[in-house]
Every structure is written in C-alpha cells, then in structure tokens.
Write an enzyme that holds these catalytic residues in place. Structure first.
Site, short mmCIF file in Angstrom:
data_model
loop_
_atom_site.label_atom_id
_atom_site.label_comp_id
_atom_site.label_asym_id
_atom_site.label_seq_id
_atom_site.Cartn_x
_atom_site.Cartn_y
_atom_site.Cartn_z
N THR A 109 -10.55 -4.68 0.92
CA THR A 109 -11.79 -4.28 1.59
C THR A 109 -12.96 -5.20 1.19
O THR A 109 -12.88 -5.94 0.20
CB THR A 109 -12.18 -2.84 1.22
OG1 THR A 109 -12.44 -2.81 -0.20
CG2 THR A 109 -11.08 -1.84 1.54
N GLU B 273 -3.76 -14.96 2.77
CA GLU B 273 -3.86 -13.79 3.65
C GLU B 273 -5.33 -13.57 4.03
O GLU B 273 -5.66 -13.32 5.19
CB GLU B 273 -3.31 -12.56 2.91
CG GLU B 273 -3.58 -11.25 3.62
CD GLU B 273 -2.79 -10.06 3.07
OE1 GLU B 273 -1.93 -10.27 2.19
OE2 GLU B 273 -3.02 -8.94 3.54
N THR C 148 0.81 -1.22 0.00
CA THR C 148 0.00 0.00 0.00
C THR C 148 0.85 1.27 0.00
O THR C 148 1.86 1.36 0.68
CB THR C 148 -0.92 -0.01 1.24
OG1 THR C 148 -1.64 -1.24 1.27
CG2 THR C 148 -1.90 1.15 1.22
C1 LIG Z 1 -3.96 -1.40 10.46
C2 LIG Z 1 -3.62 -1.58 9.01
C3 LIG Z 1 -2.66 -2.50 8.65
C4 LIG Z 1 -2.31 -2.65 7.31
N1 LIG Z 1 -1.28 -3.48 6.97
C5 LIG Z 1 -0.80 -3.46 5.70
C6 LIG Z 1 0.39 -4.14 5.35
O1 LIG Z 1 1.03 -4.79 6.20
N2 LIG Z 1 0.85 -4.05 4.07
C7 LIG Z 1 0.17 -3.36 3.12
O2 LIG Z 1 0.64 -3.31 1.99
N3 LIG Z 1 -0.98 -2.71 3.41
C8 LIG Z 1 -1.47 -2.73 4.67
N4 LIG Z 1 -2.62 -2.04 5.00
C9 LIG Z 1 -3.31 -1.32 3.95
C10 LIG Z 1 -4.69 -1.90 3.60
O3 LIG Z 1 -4.55 -3.11 2.93
C11 LIG Z 1 -5.42 -0.84 2.76
O4 LIG Z 1 -5.74 0.23 3.65
C12 LIG Z 1 -6.68 -1.36 2.11
O5 LIG Z 1 -6.36 -2.29 1.09
C13 LIG Z 1 -7.53 -0.24 1.49
O6 LIG Z 1 -6.75 0.62 0.73
P1 LIG Z 1 -6.88 2.22 0.95
O7 LIG Z 1 -6.70 2.46 2.41
O8 LIG Z 1 -5.96 2.89 0.02
O9 LIG Z 1 -8.37 2.57 0.60
P2 LIG Z 1 -8.95 2.92 -0.87
O10 LIG Z 1 -8.44 1.94 -1.85
O11 LIG Z 1 -8.70 4.36 -1.13
O12 LIG Z 1 -10.49 2.69 -0.64
C14 LIG Z 1 -11.35 3.66 -0.02
C15 LIG Z 1 -12.77 3.12 -0.09
O13 LIG Z 1 -13.17 2.98 -1.45
C16 LIG Z 1 -13.60 1.66 -1.70
N5 LIG Z 1 -13.25 1.26 -3.05
C17 LIG Z 1 -12.04 1.33 -3.67
N6 LIG Z 1 -12.11 0.81 -4.90
C18 LIG Z 1 -13.38 0.39 -5.08
C19 LIG Z 1 -14.09 -0.22 -6.15
N7 LIG Z 1 -13.48 -0.57 -7.27
N8 LIG Z 1 -15.39 -0.51 -5.98
C20 LIG Z 1 -16.03 -0.19 -4.82
N9 LIG Z 1 -15.42 0.38 -3.77
C21 LIG Z 1 -14.10 0.67 -3.89
C22 LIG Z 1 -12.88 0.80 -0.66
O14 LIG Z 1 -13.54 -0.42 -0.45
C23 LIG Z 1 -12.91 1.73 0.54
O15 LIG Z 1 -14.14 1.61 1.19
C24 LIG Z 1 -3.00 -1.90 6.32
C25 LIG Z 1 -4.01 -1.01 6.70
C26 LIG Z 1 -4.31 -0.83 8.02
C27 LIG Z 1 -5.33 0.21 8.39
#
Ligand SMILES: Cc1cc2nc3c(=O)[nH]c(=O)nc-3n(C[C@H](O)[C@H](O)[C@H](O)COP(=O)(O)OP(=O)(O)OC[C@H]3O[C@@H](n4cnc5c(N)ncnc54)[C@H](O)[C@@H]3O)c2cc1C
Length: 394
Positions: free
Chosen positions: A380, A257, A141
């Site tokens: 998500t 995962e 991410t």
């Molecule tokens: C505590 C914590 C630990 C984590 N650990 C790791 C880790 O170890 N390594 C790592 O790489 N990442 C990690 N993450 C990141 C995590 O995997 C991402 O936060 C997650 O995949 C969502 O990405 P984003 O936060 O960029 O949200 P976004 O992608 O910006 O999404 C925002 C919203 O839009 C929605 N959305 C996005 N695209 C679509 C679509 N096509 N259709 C419908 N809805 C959509 C999403 O579902 C969400 O509700 C971690 C996050 C947290 C909070």
C-alpha cells in the site's frame, strides 16, 4: 471575447521519451495488433465471466509475448530488457484491457523462476510458462496478513522428501487459472523472517483447493481468488531457491513488481487525461467548450504538469532498473506517487465528464474502477512510505 486567440483544437504533444530504442517501438506495433485482435474483442465476455480464456494465454505465448526474459533454450525471448515488459503493460492500458494477467506473469513471476529455479525446475516449468500452457500466480497474502508479510501463518513442514503444506491465501491474482502458484510459507515457526520459504504448488496436487473467484469493484476479467491448502504434499524438489530465504527473495523481487504498477499507473493517468482533454474540447456549456472555463483549464494544466513529471520519473526508474541500479526506495517512491497520481487524475477527469463520467460505458468510469486498486496491491501507499522513511534512517 474571453476565448479569442485560444486555439482549443491544438494538440499539445507529450515530452519526447528517451527510454525506448527502435526495436521497442517495433515491438509496440506487434503488441498493439495482438491486443486489438486477440484481447479487445473478448473484453466484455471476460468481464461477465470474471476470468479470461486460456486460449488468450496460448495466443500470447504463440506470439512470443510471454517470458521475454526467459532463455531461448526454454522457449523464451532471451532478452533481459524490462522495456519490453513496459511496452506490453502500456499497450494493455491504452486498449482498456484490465483482466489479462500478463503483467503478473511477465513482470512479477518470471524473475523468481529465472533467478531461483534450478535446471530441473526450469526444464519442467519454463517451456509451459512461455507457451501460455502454464499460467502462474504468487500467493503471499492471507486473510490475516497482507502488509505484514512476516505475520503469515501458512506452514510447510518437512516430511521425508515432501513438505506438508497447510494454510489459506486470499486476493490471489490469476488464482483461478493458475497452474503454478508460488506459495509463501513458514518452514520454521521459530526463525522469524528467516523461517519463510517459497514452494511451487501445481494444479491438481491433492489438498490444493480454490475458493471463490472474488467479486471486485474493477478489473472484472481478472480472476482474483482464495486458495486453500490442506495437507498438500509438495515434493521437496518444488522448493524455489533455498529453504529459509523466501523473505529475502521477496524483498529482491518486489521492486520490479512495484515498478510494473507504477508503469501502469503512469499510462492510465496519461490515457485518461488525453480522453478528458478531448471531452473538454467537445462538450459545451453556457455556449462554450467547457475546457475554456478558467477553472477547468487550470485543472487540465495541473494534471498535464503532474502527468509529465510522473512520466519522466517512471521512465528514469525503468532506465535505472534496466541498468540493474533501481533500489527498493526508488521503486517504492514510483509505486506510491504514480498510483496516487493515477487515483487523483482519474477522479478529477471523471468529475470533468459530469454525469457521463459516472456511466460505465465511458472509459473514464472504467479506468476509475479498474485502477483504484493501484494504491493498495503490491504494497500500500502507507507501506511504500514506511520503506522510504526507513531507508532514510528513521
Ligand atoms: C485485486 C487484488 C489483487 C491482489 N493480488 C495479489 C496477489 O496476486 N498475490 C498476493 O499475495 N496478494 C495480492 N493482493 C493482496 C494485496 O497485496 C494486499 O491486499 C495489500 O498488500 C494490503 O494488505 P491487506 O489487504 O491485508 O491490508 P492491511 O495490511 O490489513 O492494511 C489495511 C490498512 O492499514 C494500513 N497499514 C498496514 N500497516 C501499516 C503500517 N505499518 N503503517 C501505516 N499503515 C499501515 C494499510 O496501508 C491499509 O491502508 C491483491 C489484492 C487485491 C485487492
């Protein structure tokens, strides 16, 4: 009287699980004792510090709890059976230990190293992986790209026998403690998903900096950090697998995962419901245990039904995975449904605790905060539904 004949002390056992063999149950005893001895006493201190101790990792390694699936030649358990991972994950939940990053290390990172590392890399990394001396993380991410993995902007440009790595990652679990970070980077800017590769960045490489240990609403003892890469010269021998195949490797490994998250979600829902049943027996209002009000009895009945359904589906997915038959769509189903169930059950159980549910000293409040992330990380709920829908041809 309304409650006549109702034996509210009776404990209804969960359906018998068919997932485990005697060796898994024996292992459960070992794990439970380890967690009670080495992790639980430090939980408060680690939550205040925002990170667990390295000693805890070394203790887990010494007990043989890191790298079950790694070959014995490198110090691992030599047993490729995900049910051992499940037992460890479930016991962490049962003990309320939310910060120790072994599920990430064992369930998520190990498969990458086992399947993709060459012999030289295995000899360099796996012994430390299993002893707890080398803590691991995976950095996909970025501030501008989470769900949309193909949108990552971190680049790795080949320069002789090195890659020059530039970019930023965020929300990386084990981010502060990690000694090895699998970084997802773009090695060919024009090749779409075929231009993505995995590079292993090691602690101390010049230009590799850690940012903030992020302040989260739950999982306080888990170090979740920002990572920065400024002209980091990563030796080409730290490329994991083949250049340009990174996206495929991620797709191959994400189902495990997601299953790991579903397992923790099922265990959380089950544990919190058990606590709440007891609370509803003990707490009285209007002269009777609150569990005897029809509304609350129905709430408990609904949750018990859903928890059982979720448990059976999760166990079946684990069984399929052990047989090598779990596909991405079923892993996505388990991930979204169980994590949403977790969220629903914990929220309803908190409500049934009344004001006490809002007090952080109550386990239901801690579970509410710790497990809220389940529907977000690892992909998500919305992205899981995309995967399932696309798998149906839509
Ligand atoms: C505590 C914590 C630990 C984590 N650990 C790791 C880790 O170890 N390594 C790592 O790489 N990442 C990690 N993450 C990141 C995590 O995997 C991402 O936060 C997650 O995949 C969502 O990405 P984003 O936060 O960029 O949200 P976004 O992608 O910006 O999404 C925002 C919203 O839009 C929605 N959305 C996005 N695209 C679509 C679509 N096509 N259709 C419908 N809805 C959509 C999403 O579902 C969400 O509700 C971690 C996050 C947290 C909070």
């Amino acid at each position: 009287m309304l409650t006549a004949g109702l034996d509210i002390e009776r404990k209804r056992d969960l359906m018998r699980r068919e997932l485990f063999e005697p060796e898994h149950e024996a292992f459960r005893e070992t794990v439970r004792a380890f967690i009670a001895r080495e992790l639980v006493p430090h939980t408060e201190e680690w939550e205040a510090a925002g990170v667990v101790s390295r000693e805890a990792w070394l203790a887990a390694g010494a007990q043989g709890l890191l790298g079950f699936a790694v070959d014995e030649r490198y110090g691992g358990g030599g047993v490729d059976d995900f049910r051992f991972n499940v037992v460890f994950d479930e016991e962490l939940v049962a003990a309320g230990v939310s910060g120790f990053g072994s599920p990430l290390h064992n369930d998520i990172i190990a498969p990458y190293l086992i399947a993709l590392a060459n012999e030289e890399q295995k000899q360099r990394w796996l012994p430390g992986f299993c002893s707890g001396e080398l803590i691991t993380a995976i950095a996909m991410t970025e501030p501008g790209a989470g769900s949309d993995l193909q949108g990552i902007r971190t680049t790795a440009v080949r320069d002789g026998d090195h890659y020059v790595l530039n970019g930023q990652k965020t929300f990386i679990s084990n981010g502060i403690l990690a000694d090895l970070v699998i970084v997802v980077a773009r090695t060919d800017p024009d090749a779409g998903h075929e231009g993505i590769s995995l590079l292993v960045v090691e602690r101390g490489m010049p230009g590799f900096e850690r940012g903030r240990n992020l302040d989260k609403i739950g999982q306080k003892a888990q170090d979740t950090a920002e990572l920065f890469f400024n002209d980091v010269r990563v030796p080409a021998r730290n490329l994991l697998g083949e250049e340009g195949k990174g996206f495929i490797y991620l797709m191959q490994n994400l189902p495990q995962e997601r299953l790991s998250i579903a397992v923790a979600a099922a265990a959380t829902a089950e544990k919190v419901l058990e606590l709440t049943k007891q609370y509803c027996r003990d707490r009285t209002a209007f002269g009777r245990p609150i569990g005897t009000f029809q509304h609350i009895r129905f709430e408990l009945a609904e949750m018990a039904t859903e928890v059982e359904i979720g448990r059976v589906f999760t166990d079946r997915c684990v069984q399929d995975h052990v047989r090598g038959e779990l596909d991405g769509e079923h892993a996505a189903m388990a991930k979204w449904w169980l994590s949403e169930l977790n969220k629903r059950v914990v929220d309803r159980c908190l409500q049934l605790h009344g004001g006490y549910g809002y007090m952080t000293e109550y386990p239901v409040a801690k579970a509410f905060l710790d497990s809220r992330i389940q529907t977000i990380y690892g992909g998500t709920t919305e992205i899981m539904k995309e995967i399932i829908g696309r798998g149906m041809g839509f």
